[in-house]
Design a protein around this motif. Structure first.
Motif, mmCIF file in Angstrom:
data_model
loop_
_atom_site.group_PDB
_atom_site.id
_atom_site.type_symbol
_atom_site.label_atom_id
_atom_site.label_comp_id
_atom_site.label_asym_id
_atom_site.label_seq_id
_atom_site.Cartn_x
_atom_site.Cartn_y
_atom_site.Cartn_z
ATOM 1 N N HIS A 92 55.310 20.647 53.900
ATOM 2 C CA HIS A 92 55.145 19.075 53.097
ATOM 3 C C HIS A 92 54.444 18.428 54.200
ATOM 4 C CE1 HIS A 92 58.105 17.761 56.097
ATOM 5 N NE2 HIS A 92 58.697 18.852 55.846
ATOM 6 N N GLY A 104 56.749 19.703 58.735
ATOM 7 C CA GLY A 104 55.965 19.737 57.851
ATOM 8 C C GLY A 104 54.668 20.393 57.670
ATOM 9 N N GLU A 138 60.698 14.981 52.636
ATOM 10 C CA GLU A 138 61.561 14.123 53.410
ATOM 11 C C GLU A 138 62.834 13.187 52.671
ATOM 12 O OE1 GLU A 138 62.069 14.837 56.304
ATOM 13 O OE2 GLU A 138 60.247 15.463 57.164
ATOM 14 N N HIS A 368 64.836 22.846 53.335
ATOM 15 C CA HIS A 368 63.142 22.836 53.430
ATOM 16 C C HIS A 368 62.863 23.039 51.832
ATOM 17 C CE1 HIS A 368 62.509 23.145 57.641
ATOM 18 N NE2 HIS A 368 63.696 23.820 57.629
HETATM 19 MN MN MN Z 1 60.147 19.568 57.145
#
Ligand code: MN
Ligand code: HGY
Ligand code: MN
Ligand code: MN
Length: 420
Positions: A92, A104, A138, A368
């Motif tokens: 991410h 991320g 998140e 995750h």
């Molecule tokens: Mn992460």
């Protein structure tokens, strides 16, 4: 057996420079001027600037970009068999409001660097490889987290999230529509798919690899997470004139509730993790009794039965502890403990061993996007150490050589999975 030119084609300096370029998009003060943090919330102009930068780097090496209805962004490396199910890698790009430079984004840039090395090494993969950046992992601006990967793997249609509203009052749907309009020039792709496998690179966000002097975490699974929101509704009153017996004080009742929850979630073995991270009080002035409080609960545990039992008890414990207010407890996120199938961890382990790296099989304490790929395809993750295990903090740090080692393991793992 790894193509030696593949390992040398992973360019540590280029990889680090890109990470630092991304960290500048949303830089916030960190522990030292040389170590800023990052605040880059999902579906914001900063997020879009980072995505444009990623698309540009991908275009330089011939990767075609596409976006789906949840804003998940894909960069595609073509295989010799274009119709074969692709191998997917990524993570991410959104961060916590007080986030670091690696959580991320490293996984997304590791995917780009690994594909760039595979192409530079002239390795033709049978399967296509796609690098993905999932929307809103998140859950900072909009709760819950992992909305992009959850929708992609069919866990919930986006329209059920109309009640998802950020602190400024913007709905997720409105932010997503604005985001997709700003990226209207990027080709669209359907939501969902059936990749051959998924592997995500991520910093460990814990102290174990560093403490034990290890290079690579071969992640075998992810502990479970449950998020709740508790809303207490009382009555505003004058702080100076209202007797205690007449008050309906939402803050005092929140304190009673959290004390009771601390008893429910007490764990001498420190395995059950209970966190109240966000509190909203209204009217939030010093001389008015608060009539409304909303606070979040984040509960984590590796065992399903514990997570279910303790999580299911929360509403009753809050109800019993609250004296003067109305109570509403809603669950906002529900990710049960997940074990990865054996294939991808085995491929990661082979790649780490072939490169002489010290690897450890371990579970992830953080959730995750990979958690939501498990029902769709064989899934795994590659961890690298991070300094003092710190994350969700500007001091988050992994060294360039540690990140390059993780990326080299990813490149070899992708080649292995893409030939399968
Ligand atoms: Mn992460
Ligand atoms: O909260 C988590 O576990 C993830 O880092 N977002
Ligand atoms: Mn995170
Ligand atoms: Mn993640």
């Amino acid at each position: 057996r790894v193509a030696p030119n593949l390992i040398s084609a992973v360019d540590e300096a280029r990889h680090w420079a890109r990470l630092m370029e991304m960290a500048a998009l949303g830089a916030i003060p960190g522990p030292t001027p040389e170590e800023p943090g990052v605040n880059r919330a999902c579906l914001t102009p900063l997020d879009r600037a980072a995505r444009r930068k990623l698309i540009g780097w991908g275009a330089e090496i011939g990767l075609a970009a596409s976006v789906d209805a949840m804003g998940n962004l894909f960069l595609r490396h073509e295989g010799t068999e274009p119709s074969a199910e692709p191998v997917l890698t990524g993570s991410h790009m959104d961060t916590q409001p007080n986030g670091g430079r690696f959580d991320g984004i490293w996984g997304v840039l590791a995917g780009l660097e690994a594909v760039q090395a595979i192409r530079a090494a002239g390795i033709a993969t049978r399967r296509p490889i796609e690098v993905v950046a999932w929307t809103n992992e998140e859950g900072g601006r909009f709760a819950p987290g992992c909305m992009g990967s959850m929708a992609w793997s069919g866990h919930a249609a986006p329209d059920t999230w109309d009640m998802v509203i950020d602190p400024e009052g913007t709905t997720f749907r409105a932010a997503l529509e604005q985001h997709l309009a700003a990226e209207a020039d990027i080709p669209r792709r359907p939501l969902g798919g059936r990749p051959h496998a998924y592997v995500e690179c991520h910093i460990e966000q814990g102290p174990r690899l560093e403490a034990e002097g290890l290079d690579i975490g071969v992640v075998t699974g992810i502990q479970g997470s449950r998020w709740f929101v508790v809303e207490l509704t009382g009555k505003t009153d004058h702080a100076g004139t209202t007797p205690l017996a007449l008050r309906h004080d939402a803050v005092q009742d929140m304190v009673r509730a959290i004390n009771a929850l601390n008893l429910l979630t007490r764990d001498p073995k420190d395995v059950l993790r209970f966190t109240v991270g966000r509190i909203e009080v209204s009217p939030n002035t010093s001389n008015t009794v608060a009539d409304r409080v909303r606070f979040t609960i984040d509960l984590r545990h590796p065992a399903k039965e514990v997570l279910l039992a303790r999580g299911d008890a929360i509403a009753g414990v809050v109800q019993a502890a609250v004296r003067d207010c109305r109570v509403a407890v809603t669950e906002r996120f529900h990710a049960m403990p997940t074990d990865f199938q054996p294939e991808v961890p085995a491929a990661v382990e082979r790649a780490a061993a072939a490169q002489g790296l010290k690897a450890l099989r371990m579970a992830s304490g953080a959730f995750h996007d990979a958690q939501f790929l498990v029902p769709v395809c064989p899934t795994g993750m590659i961890f690298v150490p991070c300094r003092d295990g710190v994350s969700h903090h500007p001091a988050e740090y992994s060294r360039p050589d540690q990140l390059a080692a993780g990326t080299r393991v990813l490149a070899a793992t992708l080649v292995d999975l893409a030939r399968g």
